[in-house]
Design a protein around this motif. Structure first.
Motif, PDB file in Angstrom:
ATOM      1  N   LEU A   1      -2.524  -4.504  -9.103  1.00  0.00           N
ATOM      2  CA  LEU A   1      -3.583  -5.401  -9.016  1.00  0.00           C
ATOM      3  C   LEU A   1      -3.249  -6.847  -9.700  1.00  0.00           C
ATOM      4  CD1 LEU A   1      -6.683  -6.188  -8.501  1.00  0.00           C
ATOM      5  CD2 LEU A   1      -7.327  -4.974 -10.821  1.00  0.00           C
ATOM      6  N   ILE A   2      -2.657  -6.638 -10.848  1.00  0.00           N
ATOM      7  CA  ILE A   2      -2.151  -7.865 -11.494  1.00  0.00           C
ATOM      8  C   ILE A   2      -0.985  -8.503 -11.009  1.00  0.00           C
ATOM      9  CG2 ILE A   2      -0.770  -8.400 -13.775  1.00  0.00           C
ATOM     10  CD1 ILE A   2      -2.323  -6.331 -15.054  1.00  0.00           C
ATOM     11  N   ALA A   3      -0.090  -7.864 -10.483  1.00  0.00           N
ATOM     12  CA  ALA A   3       1.022  -8.357  -9.601  1.00  0.00           C
ATOM     13  C   ALA A   3       0.454  -9.221  -8.279  1.00  0.00           C
ATOM     14  CB  ALA A   3       2.383  -7.323  -9.332  1.00  0.00           C
ATOM     15  N   ILE A   4      -0.365  -8.730  -7.681  1.00  0.00           N
ATOM     16  CA  ILE A   4      -0.672  -9.288  -6.515  1.00  0.00           C
ATOM     17  C   ILE A   4      -1.764 -10.514  -6.659  1.00  0.00           C
ATOM     18  CG2 ILE A   4      -2.060  -9.094  -4.281  1.00  0.00           C
ATOM     19  CD1 ILE A   4       0.641  -7.639  -4.107  1.00  0.00           C
ATOM     20  N   GLN A   5      -2.569 -10.239  -7.462  1.00  0.00           N
ATOM     21  CA  GLN A   5      -3.501 -11.306  -7.784  1.00  0.00           C
ATOM     22  C   GLN A   5      -2.849 -12.445  -8.550  1.00  0.00           C
ATOM     23  OE1 GLN A   5      -5.786  -9.976  -5.515  1.00  0.00           O
ATOM     24  NE2 GLN A   5      -7.073 -11.424  -6.514  1.00  0.00           N
ATOM     25  N   GLY A   6      -2.344 -11.934  -9.646  1.00  0.00           N
ATOM     26  CA  GLY A   6      -1.609 -13.171 -10.479  1.00  0.00           C
ATOM     27  C   GLY A   6      -0.513 -13.863  -9.475  1.00  0.00           C
ATOM     28  N   GLY A   7       0.326 -13.006  -8.642  1.00  0.00           N
ATOM     29  CA  GLY A   7       1.441 -13.543  -8.066  1.00  0.00           C
ATOM     30  C   GLY A   7       0.767 -14.626  -7.000  1.00  0.00           C
ATOM     31  N   VAL A   8      -0.401 -14.205  -6.346  1.00  0.00           N
ATOM     32  CA  VAL A   8      -0.912 -15.161  -5.188  1.00  0.00           C
ATOM     33  C   VAL A   8      -1.243 -16.532  -5.970  1.00  0.00           C
ATOM     34  CG1 VAL A   8      -2.882 -15.579  -3.826  1.00  0.00           C
ATOM     35  CG2 VAL A   8      -1.657 -13.638  -3.577  1.00  0.00           C
ATOM     36  N   VAL A   9      -1.954 -16.463  -7.021  1.00  0.00           N
ATOM     37  CA  VAL A   9      -2.361 -17.494  -8.031  1.00  0.00           C
ATOM     38  C   VAL A   9      -1.096 -18.469  -8.327  1.00  0.00           C
ATOM     39  CG1 VAL A   9      -3.459 -18.598  -9.920  1.00  0.00           C
ATOM     40  CG2 VAL A   9      -4.506 -16.772  -8.712  1.00  0.00           C
ATOM     41  N   MET A  10      -0.170 -17.877  -8.869  1.00  0.00           N
ATOM     42  CA  MET A  10       1.219 -18.595  -9.184  1.00  0.00           C
ATOM     43  C   MET A  10       1.795 -19.176  -8.048  1.00  0.00           C
ATOM     44  SD  MET A  10       4.191 -16.917 -11.628  1.00  0.00           S
ATOM     45  CE  MET A  10       2.718 -16.115 -12.922  1.00  0.00           C
ATOM     46  N   ILE A  11       2.010 -18.535  -6.946  1.00  0.00           N
ATOM     47  CA  ILE A  11       2.851 -18.964  -5.725  1.00  0.00           C
ATOM     48  C   ILE A  11       2.117 -19.901  -5.248  1.00  0.00           C
ATOM     49  CG2 ILE A  11       3.665 -18.386  -3.433  1.00  0.00           C
ATOM     50  CD1 ILE A  11       5.519 -17.470  -5.557  1.00  0.00           C
ATOM     51  N   VAL A  12       0.686 -20.044  -5.152  1.00  0.00           N
ATOM     52  CA  VAL A  12      -0.032 -21.166  -4.432  1.00  0.00           C
ATOM     53  C   VAL A  12      -0.180 -22.335  -5.365  1.00  0.00           C
ATOM     54  CG1 VAL A  12      -2.560 -22.015  -3.845  1.00  0.00           C
ATOM     55  CG2 VAL A  12      -1.762 -19.776  -3.348  1.00  0.00           C
ATOM     56  N   GLN A  13      -0.066 -22.361  -6.621  1.00  0.00           N
ATOM     57  CA  GLN A  13       0.188 -23.280  -7.506  1.00  0.00           C
ATOM     58  C   GLN A  13       1.561 -23.994  -7.320  1.00  0.00           C
ATOM     59  OE1 GLN A  13      -2.130 -24.630  -9.652  1.00  0.00           O
ATOM     60  NE2 GLN A  13      -3.522 -23.300  -8.844  1.00  0.00           N
ATOM     61  N   LEU A  14       2.379 -23.135  -7.104  1.00  0.00           N
ATOM     62  CA  LEU A  14       3.791 -24.042  -7.091  1.00  0.00           C
ATOM     63  C   LEU A  14       3.819 -24.516  -5.646  1.00  0.00           C
ATOM     64  CD1 LEU A  14       6.196 -21.243  -8.643  1.00  0.00           C
ATOM     65  CD2 LEU A  14       5.635 -23.355  -9.404  1.00  0.00           C
ATOM     66  N   LEU A  15       3.170 -24.013  -4.625  1.00  0.00           N
ATOM     67  CA  LEU A  15       3.223 -24.598  -3.339  1.00  0.00           C
ATOM     68  C   LEU A  15       2.781 -25.884  -3.267  1.00  0.00           C
ATOM     69  CD1 LEU A  15       2.942 -21.187  -0.916  1.00  0.00           C
ATOM     70  CD2 LEU A  15       5.271 -22.812  -1.267  1.00  0.00           C
ATOM     71  N   THR A  16       1.589 -25.923  -3.698  1.00  0.00           N
ATOM     72  CA  THR A  16       0.636 -27.027  -3.514  1.00  0.00           C
ATOM     73  C   THR A  16       1.037 -28.079  -4.634  1.00  0.00           C
ATOM     74  OG1 THR A  16      -1.145 -25.797  -5.000  1.00  0.00           O
ATOM     75  CG2 THR A  16      -1.048 -25.739  -2.765  1.00  0.00           C
ATOM     76  N   ASN A  17       1.981 -28.038  -5.799  1.00  0.00           N
ATOM     77  CA  ASN A  17       2.323 -29.034  -6.676  1.00  0.00           C
ATOM     78  C   ASN A  17       3.333 -29.790  -6.074  1.00  0.00           C
ATOM     79  OD1 ASN A  17       3.147 -30.118  -8.931  1.00  0.00           O
ATOM     80  ND2 ASN A  17       3.681 -28.727 -10.131  1.00  0.00           N
TER      81      ASN A  17
ATOM     82  N   SER B   1       0.719  -1.229  -0.265  1.00  0.00           N
ATOM     83  CA  SER B   1      -0.126   0.066   0.131  1.00  0.00           C
ATOM     84  C   SER B   1       0.860   1.191  -0.130  1.00  0.00           C
ATOM     85  CB  SER B   1      -0.867  -0.048   1.265  1.00  0.00           C
ATOM     86  OG  SER B   1      -0.145  -0.145   2.383  1.00  0.00           O
ATOM     87  N   LEU B   2       2.075   1.139   0.620  1.00  0.00           N
ATOM     88  CA  LEU B   2       2.691   2.654   0.883  1.00  0.00           C
ATOM     89  C   LEU B   2       3.361   2.777  -0.681  1.00  0.00           C
ATOM     90  CD1 LEU B   2       3.642   4.550   2.868  1.00  0.00           C
ATOM     91  CD2 LEU B   2       5.762   3.081   3.390  1.00  0.00           C
ATOM     92  N   SER B   3       3.761   1.571  -1.434  1.00  0.00           N
ATOM     93  CA  SER B   3       4.530   1.715  -2.527  1.00  0.00           C
ATOM     94  C   SER B   3       3.446   2.720  -3.478  1.00  0.00           C
ATOM     95  CB  SER B   3       4.731   0.362  -3.084  1.00  0.00           C
ATOM     96  OG  SER B   3       5.152   0.589  -4.495  1.00  0.00           O
ATOM     97  N   PHE B   4       2.236   2.412  -3.365  1.00  0.00           N
ATOM     98  CA  PHE B   4       1.090   3.543  -4.252  1.00  0.00           C
ATOM     99  C   PHE B   4       1.486   5.032  -3.875  1.00  0.00           C
ATOM    100  CE2 PHE B   4      -2.853   5.440  -4.851  1.00  0.00           C
ATOM    101  CZ  PHE B   4      -3.061   5.123  -6.270  1.00  0.00           C
TER     102      PHE B   4
ATOM    103  N   VAL C   1      -2.029   3.526 -13.797  1.00  0.00           N
ATOM    104  CA  VAL C   1      -0.880   2.533 -14.147  1.00  0.00           C
ATOM    105  C   VAL C   1      -0.362   1.566 -12.959  1.00  0.00           C
ATOM    106  CG1 VAL C   1       1.235   1.885 -15.436  1.00  0.00           C
ATOM    107  CG2 VAL C   1      -0.292   3.570 -16.402  1.00  0.00           C
ATOM    108  N   THR C   2      -0.157   2.282 -12.040  1.00  0.00           N
ATOM    109  CA  THR C   2       0.203   1.845 -10.787  1.00  0.00           C
ATOM    110  C   THR C   2      -0.811   0.801  -9.962  1.00  0.00           C
ATOM    111  OG1 THR C   2       1.762   3.739 -10.221  1.00  0.00           O
ATOM    112  CG2 THR C   2       1.160   2.181  -8.360  1.00  0.00           C
TER     113      THR C   2
END
Length: 206
Positions: A164-180, A57-60, A158-159
């Motif tokens: 939005l893309i970084a957090i939502q996409g990142g969460v999905v990607m990390i969860v897929q890797l952790l549960t694989n 949040s502070l980054s924004f 843009v920020t």
């Protein structure tokens, strides 16, 4: 072996042959597989979704303010008044990093009070190290992102979309890797994403 012995005893004494079959040992029911919250408290369940946003949040705010000062030529006025750019960036870093650490300290206290597992199951030294490293990385990365904008309106749009893309996409990607199961403890699948600061932060949180 026991089935073979029982078959032999029945055959010898009664003249009856019996077929015995073995089954797997009953497995203990894991109620977490059927729990909507995955055996997490409601606080932990909600924190999974909101903690990444709190950490960025502070980054924004940093990006918008730095771009605003550049767009309105406030930075140029400060330079004309004798301020060196090196001093400007050091002061900005110290100011926002201090804000971030105060925010994290308050978040830490509140989270420990309500019993969020993210903040109570790990060593305080590890948590403090994570806060300091991510704080420095976030502030510097925000400064870097601000160099791509000349208008604060463009920076806002843009920020926000970028986060939005970084957090939502990142969460999905990390969860897929952790549960694989094929990934396991192999760190190589993560290497392609760890250069990107938000992904590194998500990996630490999750």
């Amino acid at each position: 072996i026991q089935a073979s012995m029982n078959r032999a005893i029945f055959q010898a004494s009664l003249g009856i042959g019996l077929e015995f079959d073995t089954k797997t040992f009953p497995k203990k029911l894991n109620k977490c597989d059927y729990d909507f919250f995955g055996c997490l408290s409601i606080n932990d369940f909600i924190a999974i979704a909101f903690l990444p946003w709190i950490f960025v949040s502070l980054s924004f705010v940093i990006i918008i303010i730095v771009v605003f000062e550049k767009a309105t030529h406030l930075r140029d006025i400060m330079v004309m008044s004798g301020l060196k750019m090196q001093t400007y960036w050091v002061v900005m870093w110290a100011f926002y990093f201090s804000q971030y650490m105060v925010m994290m300290f308050v978040l830490w206290l509140v989270s420990a009070f309500v019993g969020l597992r993210t903040f109570i199951i790990h060593s305080p030294i590890v948590m403090l190290l994570f806060f300091v490293i991510w704080g420095n990385c976030m502030v510097v990365f925000s400064f870097f992102i601000s160099t791509f904008f000349r208008s604060e309106r463009t920076a806002v749009c843009v920020t926000l979309l970028f986060q939005l893309i970084a957090i939502q996409g990142g969460v999905v990607m990390i969860v897929q890797l952790l549960t694989n199961p094929a990934v396991g403890y192999d760190e190589s699948p993560y290497l392609a994403y760890m250069w990107f600061p938000p992904m590194a932060m998500l990996r630490c949180l999750m």
